[in-house]
Design a protein around this motif. Structure first.
Motif, short mmCIF file in Angstrom:
data_model
loop_
_atom_site.label_atom_id
_atom_site.label_comp_id
_atom_site.label_asym_id
_atom_site.label_seq_id
_atom_site.Cartn_x
_atom_site.Cartn_y
_atom_site.Cartn_z
N ARG A 80 0.83 -1.20 0.00
CA ARG A 80 0.00 0.00 0.00
C ARG A 80 0.87 1.25 0.00
N ALA A 81 0.44 2.25 -0.73
CA ALA A 81 1.12 3.54 -0.69
C ALA A 81 0.77 4.22 0.64
N ALA A 82 1.76 4.82 1.27
CA ALA A 82 1.54 5.49 2.56
C ALA A 82 0.69 6.74 2.39
N THR A 83 0.77 7.38 1.25
CA THR A 83 -0.03 8.57 0.95
C THR A 83 -0.62 8.39 -0.44
N PRO A 84 -1.69 9.10 -0.75
CA PRO A 84 -2.23 8.99 -2.11
C PRO A 84 -1.20 9.47 -3.12
N GLY A 85 -0.61 8.57 -3.81
CA GLY A 85 0.42 8.85 -4.80
C GLY A 85 1.17 7.55 -5.04
N MET A 86 1.22 7.11 -6.28
CA MET A 86 1.82 5.81 -6.58
C MET A 86 3.30 5.79 -6.24
N LYS A 87 3.73 4.65 -5.73
CA LYS A 87 5.15 4.36 -5.60
C LYS A 87 5.57 3.72 -6.92
N ILE A 107 -5.81 -1.03 -14.17
CA ILE A 107 -6.97 -0.53 -13.43
C ILE A 107 -6.45 0.41 -12.35
N ALA A 108 -7.17 1.48 -12.10
CA ALA A 108 -6.81 2.42 -11.04
C ALA A 108 -7.95 2.52 -10.05
N VAL A 109 -7.59 2.65 -8.79
CA VAL A 109 -8.59 2.82 -7.73
C VAL A 109 -8.14 4.00 -6.88
N TRP A 110 -9.11 4.81 -6.46
CA TRP A 110 -8.81 5.88 -5.52
C TRP A 110 -10.05 6.16 -4.68
N GLY A 111 -9.80 6.68 -3.49
CA GLY A 111 -10.88 6.87 -2.51
C GLY A 111 -10.88 5.78 -1.45
N SER A 112 -10.30 4.64 -1.77
CA SER A 112 -10.28 3.53 -0.81
C SER A 112 -9.42 3.85 0.41
N GLU A 113 -8.45 4.76 0.24
CA GLU A 113 -7.62 5.15 1.39
C GLU A 113 -8.43 5.89 2.45
N ILE A 154 3.91 -0.63 -17.19
CA ILE A 154 2.62 -0.98 -16.59
C ILE A 154 2.23 0.08 -15.57
N GLY A 155 3.17 0.51 -14.73
CA GLY A 155 2.90 1.55 -13.73
C GLY A 155 2.41 2.84 -14.36
N ARG A 156 3.03 3.24 -15.47
CA ARG A 156 2.58 4.46 -16.16
C ARG A 156 1.16 4.31 -16.69
N ARG A 157 0.84 3.12 -17.20
CA ARG A 157 -0.52 2.89 -17.71
C ARG A 157 -1.56 3.01 -16.60
N VAL A 158 -1.22 2.47 -15.42
CA VAL A 158 -2.12 2.60 -14.27
C VAL A 158 -2.22 4.06 -13.85
N ALA A 159 -1.08 4.74 -13.76
CA ALA A 159 -1.06 6.14 -13.31
C ALA A 159 -1.86 7.05 -14.23
N ARG A 160 -1.86 6.78 -15.54
CA ARG A 160 -2.62 7.60 -16.48
C ARG A 160 -4.12 7.57 -16.21
N LEU A 161 -4.58 6.52 -15.54
CA LEU A 161 -6.00 6.40 -15.22
C LEU A 161 -6.38 7.19 -13.97
N LEU A 162 -5.38 7.58 -13.19
CA LEU A 162 -5.61 8.24 -11.91
C LEU A 162 -5.70 9.75 -12.06
N PRO A 163 -6.40 10.41 -11.12
CA PRO A 163 -6.32 11.87 -11.08
C PRO A 163 -4.86 12.27 -10.82
N PRO A 164 -4.43 13.44 -11.30
CA PRO A 164 -3.02 13.84 -11.17
C PRO A 164 -2.44 13.74 -9.77
N GLU A 165 -3.21 14.05 -8.75
CA GLU A 165 -2.67 14.02 -7.38
C GLU A 165 -2.38 12.61 -6.86
N TYR A 166 -2.80 11.59 -7.60
CA TYR A 166 -2.56 10.20 -7.20
C TYR A 166 -1.45 9.53 -8.02
N ARG A 167 -0.88 10.21 -8.98
CA ARG A 167 0.08 9.59 -9.89
C ARG A 167 1.46 9.37 -9.28
N GLY A 168 1.81 10.12 -8.26
CA GLY A 168 3.05 9.91 -7.51
C GLY A 168 4.29 9.78 -8.36
#
Length: 191
Positions: A80-87, A107-113, A154-168
């Protein structure tokens, strides 16, 4: 191979309840120390993995699932990421993608934190969003560091689905400032 970011311990249950059909998932071995938790995880098609070192049994199990046409959910960051932002994505997902040759579904998920923060034991009701990308086959790479190159793709593909503040870790690599990759329509699970 289903690749996703990871923000909360509730993430695997979201996919278990949302995705149609059977899906398999690795879970850190430490979770299996408590017998009732181990029983639930086994019933949810989870299998243990030793983190921090190559776990040959978990890798063989993963490759067998993929070879037999099963769906394997992997959290690209490995934890798990410690803060909203991909490692940065772990090379293990690159290894599995390279060795299996199967397509990858980002697939990207956000809000679950906010639903189950690290300091909470019982989830609370909050909006959780999921974006499903387009299936792709990672480019063929060989040589030293190939698994990390594929994992980063693969990480970049997931990050592209996320809002900018979650892309880390992948925020700088995504040049379309503020624009998210179009997601596939989300289908409701079959009854």
């Amino acid at each position: 191979l289903v690749a996703c970011n990871h923000l909360s311990n509730i993430d695997p249950f979201i996919f278990g309840g949302w995705a149609p059909g059977a899906m398999f998932c690795m879970a850190k071995r430490e979770l299996y120390k408590v017998p009732p938790v181990a029983w639930v995880l086994g019933g949810c098609n989870c299998f243990p993995v030793d983190r921090g070192a190559p776990d040959r049994w978990a890798l063989r199990t993963s490759l067998a699932i993929l070879r037999d046409g099963g769906r394997l959910l992997l959290f690209v960051e490995g934890t798990r990421a410690a803060t909203p932002g991909m490692k940065r994505a772990e090379p293990g997902i690159g290894f599995l993608a390279r060795k299996s040759g199967v397509p990858v579904l980002p697939i990207a998920v956000w809000g679950s934190e906010r639903a189950l923060p690290r300091d909470r034991k019982i989830p609370k009701r909050v909006p959780i969003e999921i974006a499903v990308g387009r299936v792709f086959t990672p480019r063929t790479v060989s040589g030293r560091g190939a698994d990390q190159v594929i994992a980063d793709e693969i990480g970049r593909r997931v990050a592209r689905l996320l809002p900018p503040e979650y892309r880390g870790a992948y925020a700088a690599a995504i040049s379309d400032a503020g624009r998210r990759e179009p997601a596939e329509p989300v289908l409701s699970p079959s009854p």
